[in-house]
Design an enzyme around this catalytic site. Structure first.
Site, PDB file in Angstrom:
ATOM      1  CB  ALA A 281       0.000   1.482  -4.317  1.00  0.00           C
ATOM      2  CE  LYS A 282      -3.801   5.138  -0.870  1.00  0.00           C
ATOM      3  NZ  LYS A 282      -4.856   5.546  -1.821  1.00  0.00           N
TER       4      LYS A 282
ATOM      5  CB  SER B 178     -13.482   5.241   6.180  1.00  0.00           C
ATOM      6  OG  SER B 178     -12.268   4.541   5.959  1.00  0.00           O
ATOM      7  NE  ARG B 179     -15.302  -0.202   2.398  1.00  0.00           N
ATOM      8  CZ  ARG B 179     -15.672  -1.036   1.459  1.00  0.00           C
ATOM      9  NH1 ARG B 179     -16.672  -1.869   1.682  1.00  0.00           N
ATOM     10  NH2 ARG B 179     -15.065  -1.077   0.302  1.00  0.00           N
TER      11      ARG B 179
ATOM     12  CE1 TYR C 137      -3.931   2.190   0.983  1.00  0.00           C
ATOM     13  CE2 TYR C 137      -2.519   3.002   2.768  1.00  0.00           C
ATOM     14  CZ  TYR C 137      -3.674   3.109   2.002  1.00  0.00           C
ATOM     15  OH  TYR C 137      -4.566   4.109   2.270  1.00  0.00           O
TER      16      TYR C 137
ATOM     17  CB  ALA D 174     -11.544  10.287   7.153  1.00  0.00           C
TER      18      ALA D 174
HETATM   19  P1  NAI Z   1     -13.570   3.202   1.969  1.00  0.00           P
HETATM   20  O1  NAI Z   1     -13.287   1.762   1.924  1.00  0.00           O
HETATM   21  O2  NAI Z   1     -14.686   3.686   2.809  1.00  0.00           O
HETATM   22  O3  NAI Z   1     -13.783   3.704   0.487  1.00  0.00           O
HETATM   23  C1  NAI Z   1     -13.123   3.168  -0.600  1.00  0.00           C
HETATM   24  C2  NAI Z   1     -14.137   2.874  -1.660  1.00  0.00           C
HETATM   25  O4  NAI Z   1     -13.475   2.445  -2.838  1.00  0.00           O
HETATM   26  C3  NAI Z   1     -15.092   1.728  -1.296  1.00  0.00           C
HETATM   27  O5  NAI Z   1     -16.421   2.214  -1.364  1.00  0.00           O
HETATM   28  C4  NAI Z   1     -14.815   0.648  -2.309  1.00  0.00           C
HETATM   29  O6  NAI Z   1     -15.967  -0.069  -2.701  1.00  0.00           O
HETATM   30  C5  NAI Z   1     -14.242   1.452  -3.451  1.00  0.00           C
HETATM   31  N1  NAI Z   1     -13.436   0.615  -4.335  1.00  0.00           N
HETATM   32  C6  NAI Z   1     -12.525  -0.286  -3.991  1.00  0.00           C
HETATM   33  N2  NAI Z   1     -11.965  -0.809  -5.084  1.00  0.00           N
HETATM   34  C7  NAI Z   1     -12.522  -0.209  -6.159  1.00  0.00           C
HETATM   35  C8  NAI Z   1     -12.336  -0.297  -7.550  1.00  0.00           C
HETATM   36  N3  NAI Z   1     -11.431  -1.146  -8.071  1.00  0.00           N
HETATM   37  N4  NAI Z   1     -13.034   0.516  -8.338  1.00  0.00           N
HETATM   38  C9  NAI Z   1     -13.955   1.367  -7.834  1.00  0.00           C
HETATM   39  N5  NAI Z   1     -14.166   1.483  -6.505  1.00  0.00           N
HETATM   40  C10 NAI Z   1     -13.470   0.698  -5.680  1.00  0.00           C
HETATM   41  O7  NAI Z   1     -12.219   3.902   2.411  1.00  0.00           O
HETATM   42  P2  NAI Z   1     -11.856   5.425   2.725  1.00  0.00           P
HETATM   43  O8  NAI Z   1     -11.242   5.466   4.032  1.00  0.00           O
HETATM   44  O9  NAI Z   1     -12.956   6.329   2.426  1.00  0.00           O
HETATM   45  O10 NAI Z   1     -10.673   5.624   1.689  1.00  0.00           O
HETATM   46  C11 NAI Z   1     -10.736   6.449   0.583  1.00  0.00           C
HETATM   47  C12 NAI Z   1      -9.349   6.618   0.052  1.00  0.00           C
HETATM   48  O11 NAI Z   1      -8.585   7.297   1.003  1.00  0.00           O
HETATM   49  C13 NAI Z   1      -8.609   5.337  -0.236  1.00  0.00           C
HETATM   50  O12 NAI Z   1      -7.846   5.472  -1.406  1.00  0.00           O
HETATM   51  C14 NAI Z   1      -7.720   5.163   0.955  1.00  0.00           C
HETATM   52  O13 NAI Z   1      -6.597   4.401   0.673  1.00  0.00           O
HETATM   53  C15 NAI Z   1      -7.395   6.577   1.268  1.00  0.00           C
HETATM   54  N6  NAI Z   1      -6.958   6.820   2.636  1.00  0.00           N
HETATM   55  C16 NAI Z   1      -7.867   6.794   3.674  1.00  0.00           C
HETATM   56  C17 NAI Z   1      -7.427   7.025   4.949  1.00  0.00           C
HETATM   57  C18 NAI Z   1      -8.386   7.112   6.069  1.00  0.00           C
HETATM   58  O14 NAI Z   1      -7.944   7.476   7.181  1.00  0.00           O
HETATM   59  N7  NAI Z   1      -9.647   6.785   5.846  1.00  0.00           N
HETATM   60  C19 NAI Z   1      -6.004   7.214   5.274  1.00  0.00           C
HETATM   61  C20 NAI Z   1      -5.178   7.320   4.096  1.00  0.00           C
HETATM   62  C21 NAI Z   1      -5.666   7.085   2.852  1.00  0.00           C
END
Ligand code: NAI
Length: 737
Positions: A165-166, A196-197, A162, A194
């Site tokens: 990639a990031k 989130s799941r 991860y 944030a």
């Molecule tokens: P989340 O799991 O709630 O949202 C990610 C969404 O992406 C999900 O709804 C999932 O169905 C969708 N998804 C997964 N693979 C997919 C694909 N191939 N095509 C289309 N949709 C797809 O997670 P969250 O926390 O909202 O994360 C959003 C972004 O922020 C992610 O890229 C995550 O890596 C990044 N991030 C989040 C952090 C946090 O604290 N929540 C910390 C650092 C990064």
């Protein structure tokens, strides 16, 4: 004014939940048409469902917003963009947000763990963005967000796949920002935090609940708004806090010496310095990053061989060399013109340290002064456009990296006193190209004309680092060589301080190189602070000579040559040492505080008048005393050595006129057969008289009693006052003067 997205079409990937959902809602709320993409996968990338995206679309529509769903994986980037085009006819904003996790300690990371993560995050962002790019480019508007992570920036146990990639996405964003800039396509990266799941497994529940995705969305919206000019930025954001990140680089340390092997021991020995972040720089481009290394090349290579004053302008990404002297020599650059009036003359005079503190400087600082003049060294300003405007780069046979240019030497010759206004034309010719091994020297001859009258000639010696080795000659008969000073103590020394803002002032005369004003740029060149322009010190030294040996009379100035040796920091004091040999004044300029020589091999040539020969005095500076001393000079020759022996003293005169600094004469009636000197005198003077030009003439004509003049304060005497009696005899003897 609130920020509206009316008319904008926004794609948010992975918008079925978490952060993406909040972005989609926020964009829609502000008028955007939103494509809500979500594969509906589980957190590890398994499964597929349209429910997540549909629910968000419904929510937007229920509030009166515009949205459509897309259920494709980001690995089908084209299809996501097609949905935007089909539904709304354009695409303005792409928020790459979709993401999954497959955390494993590094040795347990499987190929699938690795590949899936790269595919969704990095490759998915690439494919979606590439599909949108040309649409954005043709409409000259686009805003792209990449979603990185603290895990990528700092590393995090169990997230090797991860993290890679990031941070890969950050690299992608950095380049897209560069490629998109001219099409108004901006690309920024966020590292959000944030609840989130994705984070509920790593954060305590109350934190997950309180770190709301809503707190992140405002940054994303701002970065995607047409008003926002930010691009290539990286932001940490969470809990309503936003911070920007950038790279910092230590000053570093050169571990290589000329003609010596570079060893790991040298690296070890300098390790603390290499890692010391005191006065760190903050490079923001590849060019800036490379600059310090390229400057090391020049510094190491020039050790003990080429001393130069760096004037390198922009940094460069590559050193290329392709010099063909037979092709280049004799080539003419496109002519340049320079229009100016008294403002530029005065600005230049201030730039080289003239001040109203010295009443004598007023003729260079005040356009209303009866003798308002342009400083002779302004001649370099007239012709520097030929150098500055990049004309050299158009010369066939000079395929070199002009950003690696150092100003090595300068020669200037005037054929008439410079005008204080006008439109002058300069014609520059490549006089010669020399091969110095570590670099090439280009001799650029520039003739500057007023109409068809030649005003001045400059020879710029330009050292191009890394451009040597083309098999050319090392020396040229066309070069104006620097000359060493005589091996004796200097005849005169002038110390003058530069101000903290000297470079800031000097650059206004046309040398805009940020090296002289921008601390970070200077740091990249390996300097602690912005350095003074070499040509500014050159101006200081020249006017020191002009004052000391030519009574500040610009018409006496003929030519100057200097070699730039070391930089001067604004605020340091310049010490100009001068040796007079006939009409040539050899000079050497040092920084007083460090004793470092900054201008070497230098000299100023003056037009006649340094000896009180009648011819010179007849055309002299307008003092009646000139004629008196001319006559005295002639008579001393007639007097013979007996008379000289009888007097046995050296008399000095400081003759003032109109509040200007005094003209100096010395009558030497001690040594040899006697002589009269005009200007500063290096030997011992027994008695010095200071009086006005008018009073002096009256005294020698017997119309003013010297005693009376003395007691009324019109005549001042320093030194052995008794000797004035002997002088009276001489003057009386010649009262018919
Ligand atoms: P989340 O799991 O709630 O949202 C990610 C969404 O992406 C999900 O709804 C999932 O169905 C969708 N998804 C997964 N693979 C997919 C694909 N191939 N095509 C289309 N949709 C797809 O997670 P969250 O926390 O909202 O994360 C959003 C972004 O922020 C992610 O890229 C995550 O890596 C990044 N991030 C989040 C952090 C946090 O604290 N929540 C910390 C650092 C990064």
């Amino acid at each position: 004014m609130s920020l509206s997205f009316e008319g904008r079409v926004v794609l948010v990937t992975g918008a079925g939940g978490g952060l993406g959902k909040q972005y989609a809602l926020a964009f829609a709320e502000r008028g955007a048409s939103v494509i809500v993409n979500d594969l509906g996968a589980d957190t590890k990338g398994g499964g597929k469902s349209s429910a997540a995206a549909d629910k968000v679309v419904e929510e937007i529509r229920a509030k009166g917003g515009k949205a459509v769903a897309n259920y494709e994986s980001v690995e089908d980037g084209e299809k996501l963009i097609q949905t935007a085009l089909d539904a709304f006819g354009r695409i303005d904003v792409v928020v790459n947000n979709a993401g999954i996790l497959r955390d494993r300690s590094f040795p347990r990371t499987s190929d699938l763990d690795w590949d899936l993560i790269q595919r969704v995050h990095l490759r998915g962002s690439f494919l979606v963005t590439r599909a949108a790019w040309n649409h954005m480019k043709s409409q000259k508007f686009g805003r792209i967000i990449m979603t990185a992570s603290a895990a990528g920036i700092y590393g995090n146990f169990g997230q090797a796949n991860y993290s890679a990639a990031k941070l890969g996405m950050l690299g992608l964003a950095n380049t897209l920002a560069i490629e998109g800039r001219k099409y108004n396509i901006h690309c920024n990266t966020i590292a959000p935090v944030a609840g989130s799941r994705l984070t509920e497994t790593v954060m305590p529940p109350d934190l997950v609940a309180s770190l709301k995705p809503e707190y992140v969305a405002p940054l994303v919206l701002w970065l995607c708004h047409e008003q926002c000019q930010e691009t290539g930025g990286l932001f940490e954001v969470g809990a309503g806090w936003i911070g920007k990140l950038r790279w910092e680089r230590s000053q570093g340390c050169t571990v290589r010496r000329k003609n010596q092997p570079t060893t790991p021991e040298a690296v070890r020995d300098q390790w603390d310095r290499i890692c010391d972040f005191t006065d760190a720089t903050k490079p923001t481009t590849v060019q800036e990053s490379l600059q310090s290394m390229v400057s090391v090349l020049s510094r190491v290579e020039s050790e003990g061989e080429v001393d130069a004053n760096p004037t390198a302008a922009a940094p460069s990404a590559a050193l290329t060399s392709g010099i063909n002297p037979t092709e280049a020599v004799g080539q003419k650059l496109p002519p340049t013109t320079f229009s100016f009036n008294h403002t530029q003359c005065i600005l230049y005079a201030l730039g080289v340290g003239m001040s109203t503190k010295d009443p004598d400087h007023l003729r260079f600082l005040y356009e209303g002064h009866q003798d308002f003049s342009c400083l002779p060294t302004f001649g370099v300003i007239l012709s520097q456009a030929a150098m500055m405007e990049g004309g050299l780069s158009s010369v066939p046979g000079l395929n070199i990296d002009f950003t690696q240019v150092l100003h090595g030497e300068q020669y200037l010759e005037l054929y008439q006193p410079l005008p204080t206004s006008g439109k002058l034309t300069s014609e520059a010719t490549i006089a010669d190209v020399l091969d110095k091994g570590s670099g090439a020297v280009i001799l650029l001859d520039v003739n500057t004309y007023s109409g068809d009258k030649l005003v001045c000639y400059n020879q710029f010696s330009v050292f191009v680092v890394g451009a040597g080795g083309f098999g050319g000659k090392r020396t040229s008969e066309k070069a104006k060589p620097p000359l060493p000073p005589p091996k004796r103590a200097p005849d005169a020394v002038v110390i003058d301080s530069t101000t903290r803002d000297q470079a800031a002032l000097y650059r206004l005369s046309g040398d805009w190189n940020p090296l002289h004003i921008d601390p970070s740029f200077a740091a990249m060149g390996g300097f602690k602070a912005p350095i003074l322009h070499g040509l500014c010190s050159f101006g200081f030294a020249a006017r020191h000579v002009l004052k000391q040996f030519a009574n500040n009379d610009p018409s006496r100035f003929k030519a100057i040559k200097v070699r730039f040796v070391k930089p001067v920091m604004p605020g340091q004091s310049l010490q100009t040492e001068m040796w007079k040999e006939g009409n040539r004044i050899y000079i050497q300029c040092k920084v007083k505080e460090t004793d470092a020589v900054v201008l070497a091999g230098a000299y100023v040539d003056l037009h006649g008048g340094s000896e009180a020969s009648p011819e010179d005095l007849a055309q002299g500076g307008g003092l009646q005393s000139e004629l008196v001393f001319a006559e005295i000079s002639r008579r001393i020759k007639d007097m013979g050595p007996e008379m000289v022996k009888r007097v046995n003293a050296v008399f000095g005169w400081e003759v003032t006129k109109d509040g200007k600094s005094p003209a100096q004469w010395t009558i030497d009636l001690k040594n040899g057969s006697g002589s009269v000197h005009k200007g500063p005198y290096s030997g011992k003077v027994d008695v010095t008289f200071t009086l006005s030009d008018e009073d002096f003439v009256q005294v020698v004509q017997g119309q003013l009693n010297p005693q009376k003049a003395f007691f009324s304060g019109r005549l001042k005497v320093r030194g052995n006052i008794q000797l004035s009696q002997k002088l009276e005899v001489i003057l009386k003897d010649h009262a018919k003067l």
